[in-house]
Design a protein around this motif. Structure first.
Motif, short mmCIF file in Angstrom:
data_model
loop_
_atom_site.label_atom_id
_atom_site.label_comp_id
_atom_site.label_asym_id
_atom_site.label_seq_id
_atom_site.Cartn_x
_atom_site.Cartn_y
_atom_site.Cartn_z
N ASN A 273 -27.18 -35.61 -47.67
CA ASN A 273 -28.52 -35.67 -47.06
C ASN A 273 -28.47 -35.21 -45.61
OD1 ASN A 273 -30.02 -36.47 -49.20
ND2 ASN A 273 -30.00 -38.65 -48.71
N LYS B 220 -28.26 -31.60 -45.57
CA LYS B 220 -29.46 -30.98 -46.14
C LYS B 220 -30.63 -31.00 -45.15
CE LYS B 220 -31.47 -33.09 -49.71
NZ LYS B 220 -31.45 -33.60 -51.06
N ASP C 114 -27.55 -37.79 -37.86
CA ASP C 114 -27.77 -36.34 -37.82
C ASP C 114 -28.88 -36.02 -36.83
OD1 ASP C 114 -30.47 -36.14 -39.19
OD2 ASP C 114 -29.33 -37.13 -40.78
N ILE D 161 -37.70 -44.63 -48.89
CA ILE D 161 -36.60 -43.73 -49.26
C ILE D 161 -35.61 -44.30 -50.28
CG2 ILE D 161 -36.63 -42.26 -47.21
CD1 ILE D 161 -34.44 -44.00 -46.05
N TYR E 94 -38.27 -41.01 -55.06
CA TYR E 94 -39.09 -40.78 -53.87
C TYR E 94 -38.49 -39.64 -53.05
CZ TYR E 94 -41.57 -41.30 -49.55
OH TYR E 94 -42.33 -41.03 -48.44
N GLN E 95 -39.31 -38.69 -52.71
CA GLN E 95 -38.86 -37.61 -51.84
C GLN E 95 -39.86 -37.49 -50.70
OE1 GLN E 95 -38.20 -34.42 -54.92
NE2 GLN E 95 -36.22 -34.39 -53.91
N GLY E 96 -39.41 -37.82 -49.52
CA GLY E 96 -40.32 -37.80 -48.38
C GLY E 96 -40.54 -36.38 -47.90
N ASP E 97 -39.45 -35.61 -47.91
CA ASP E 97 -39.53 -34.26 -47.37
C ASP E 97 -39.59 -33.27 -48.52
OD1 ASP E 97 -38.29 -32.59 -44.65
OD2 ASP E 97 -38.35 -31.64 -46.60
N GLY F 195 -32.87 -31.67 -54.47
CA GLY F 195 -32.55 -33.06 -54.84
C GLY F 195 -33.55 -33.56 -55.86
N ASN F 196 -33.44 -34.85 -56.17
CA ASN F 196 -34.37 -35.41 -57.13
C ASN F 196 -34.83 -36.81 -56.73
OD1 ASN F 196 -31.96 -36.82 -57.78
ND2 ASN F 196 -31.40 -35.08 -59.06
N GLY F 197 -34.54 -37.20 -55.49
CA GLY F 197 -35.02 -38.49 -55.01
C GLY F 197 -34.29 -39.68 -55.60
N LEU G 122 -30.58 -41.89 -52.73
CA LEU G 122 -30.58 -43.12 -51.92
C LEU G 122 -30.84 -44.37 -52.78
CD1 LEU G 122 -32.24 -42.04 -48.55
CD2 LEU G 122 -29.84 -42.49 -49.03
N SER H 154 -31.78 -38.83 -37.77
CA SER H 154 -31.70 -40.14 -38.43
C SER H 154 -30.30 -40.71 -38.32
CB SER H 154 -32.01 -40.00 -39.93
OG SER H 154 -33.10 -39.16 -40.14
P1 ADP Z 1 -33.35 -36.40 -52.19
O1 ADP Z 1 -32.42 -36.13 -51.04
O2 ADP Z 1 -32.85 -35.87 -53.45
O3 ADP Z 1 -34.77 -36.01 -51.89
P2 ADP Z 1 -32.70 -39.12 -51.63
O4 ADP Z 1 -32.92 -40.35 -52.43
O5 ADP Z 1 -31.32 -38.79 -51.24
O6 ADP Z 1 -33.36 -37.96 -52.44
O7 ADP Z 1 -33.60 -39.21 -50.32
C1 ADP Z 1 -34.93 -39.64 -50.42
C2 ADP Z 1 -35.74 -39.12 -49.23
O8 ADP Z 1 -35.26 -39.72 -48.03
C3 ADP Z 1 -35.60 -37.63 -48.98
O9 ADP Z 1 -36.50 -36.90 -49.80
C4 ADP Z 1 -35.96 -37.53 -47.51
O10 ADP Z 1 -37.36 -37.55 -47.32
C5 ADP Z 1 -35.42 -38.84 -46.94
N1 ADP Z 1 -34.10 -38.65 -46.29
C6 ADP Z 1 -32.90 -39.03 -46.75
N2 ADP Z 1 -31.91 -38.74 -45.89
C7 ADP Z 1 -32.51 -38.14 -44.83
C8 ADP Z 1 -32.02 -37.60 -43.59
N3 ADP Z 1 -30.73 -37.62 -43.27
N4 ADP Z 1 -32.95 -37.08 -42.74
C9 ADP Z 1 -34.25 -37.06 -43.05
N5 ADP Z 1 -34.78 -37.56 -44.21
C10 ADP Z 1 -33.92 -38.09 -45.08
#
Ligand code: ADP
Length: 355
Positions: free
Chosen positions: A261, A264, A289, A302, A307-310, A317-319, A322, A346
């Protein structure tokens, strides 16, 4: 509720009669004995007529009193036993048929504490089953949704590949599109299976003692070509000789997800910092990061599945990453937290017990 039958009614009437007659007979005999002792001690003469009259009055008195008691008991049973039983039976039948919205109202009458306890337990059970059902349907909807995108992409490339006279360049591009789509689906399936096994507790931590710093460095090195390609700077501050007793494979999932992450979500020229510190009982790992960061609203979700915030990185990815990390940390009775600011970056902090 069972309907009363003639046989059943006759059975209860005869048992009632038997009960009244037996009680009447026993109490009358006692009364007679008492009267005869009283007559003896007080030197009274009781005629057989006196005794017969007293026996008759006593017998019918007893019959009347026991009948009144039985009637009162019948009313009490109707209110305190049969009505609650009916309510509970109806509620459990509804739950059995899949209606988890059912709730039993507590009764205010005194003496209903037992019923209220059962009602509370049933309400809780219905609530739990309802939320599990929602999770299950949400999960199926999410999986289907997540599978649709790579499948559509692969179908599209498959159709394009059928065109005659394709240049080698195009053919390779379309074939790569299919490979990427199938890899994405395979990754998702692997994560779903891992999460499922972890949630059902089919994986029991295989505890062994190992050097945590070494494990973190090994995991980080797997991303060497990623950070080099993306021109991301790496900073590390890893305490030496931090031994932990934990499941190395499970913990490996945690670092892999946090590192992938971090890379990414960090643009070219950014920095990823990994630190490890330890106290006597705990090890603390921080992954920082200088990437896109996230809002506090995103931060609260998250760790949820899918859940995918971004969304700009959603293809990568597939959420589930985490959600998996959180599950592993929970199994290890550790803690994970995130501090983040949009546009600044973060920091994920993991705290685990050393033994
Ligand atoms: P994915 O990475 O496959 O989307 P994750 O479960 O790993 O799924 O992460 C969920 C969400 O958390 C991401 O879609 C993103 O919005 C947020 N996130 C996780 N790690 C970071 C990071 N290092 N910086 C910013 N946002 C993050």
């Amino acid at each position: 509720m069972r309907k009363p039958t003639i046989k059943g009614i006759l059975g209860s009437v005869s048992s009632f009669l038997l009960f009244f007659l037996t009680v009447g007979f026993i109490v009358s005999c006692c009364m007679m004995l008492f009267l005869s002792i009283l007559a003896d001690t007080m030197e009274l003469t009781l005629t057989t007529d006196n005794i017969a009259a007293a026996a008759k009055i006593t017998f019918w008195n007893v019959i009347l009193i026991t009948f009144l008691f039985k009637f009162a008991d019948y009313i009490r049973r109707k209110i305190m036993v049969e009505r609650p039983t009916k309510i509970i039976t109806e509620a459990t039948e509804k739950i059995m048929s899949g209606d988890f919205s059912v709730r039993i109202k507590p009764m205010q009458n005194s003496g209903m504490e037992g019923f209220n306890q059962i009602a509370e337990a049933i309400n809780k059970m219905a609530e739990e089953l309802g939320s599990v059902e929602t999770l299950r349907t949400d999960f199926i909807a999410n999986v289907s949704h997540e599978m649709k995108t790579p499948l559509a992409v692969m179908q599209n490339y498959g159709t394009l590949l059928q065109a005659p006279d394709l240049s080698d360049e195009k053919r390779i591009e379309y074939a790569k599109g299919i490979t990427d789509g199938s890899r994405r689906m395979a990754d998702m399936m692997t994560n779903i299976l891992k999460l499922n096994r972890l949630e059902n507790q089919q994986i029991y931590p295989e505890v062994s003692e190992f050097d945590l710093g070494e494990q973190i460095c090994e995991c980080l090195l797997q991303y060497e070509n990623v950070w080099e390609k993306a021109n991301i700077e790496i900073e590390t501050d890893i305490a030496e000789n931090v031994k932990v007793k934990a499941d190395a494979e499970l913990l490996g999932h945690v670092w892999n997800n946090l590192f992938s992450n971090a890379f990414k979500f960090t643009p070219s020229g950014g920095t990823v910092t990994v630190s490890l510190t330890a106290t006597d009982h705990h090890a603390i790992v921080k992954v920082t990061d200088t990437g896109c960061g996230m809002s506090s609203e995103v931060g609260t979700h998250i760790f949820e599945k899918f859940y995918q915030g971004d969304t700009s990185h959603s293809v990568q990815g597939n959420g589930l990453g985490l959600a998996l990390v959180k599950r592993v940390i929970d199994i290890m009775q550790g803690e994970i937290s995130v501090e983040s600011a949009v546009g600044k970056g973060s920091t994920f902090t993991v705290r685990i017990r050393r033994a």
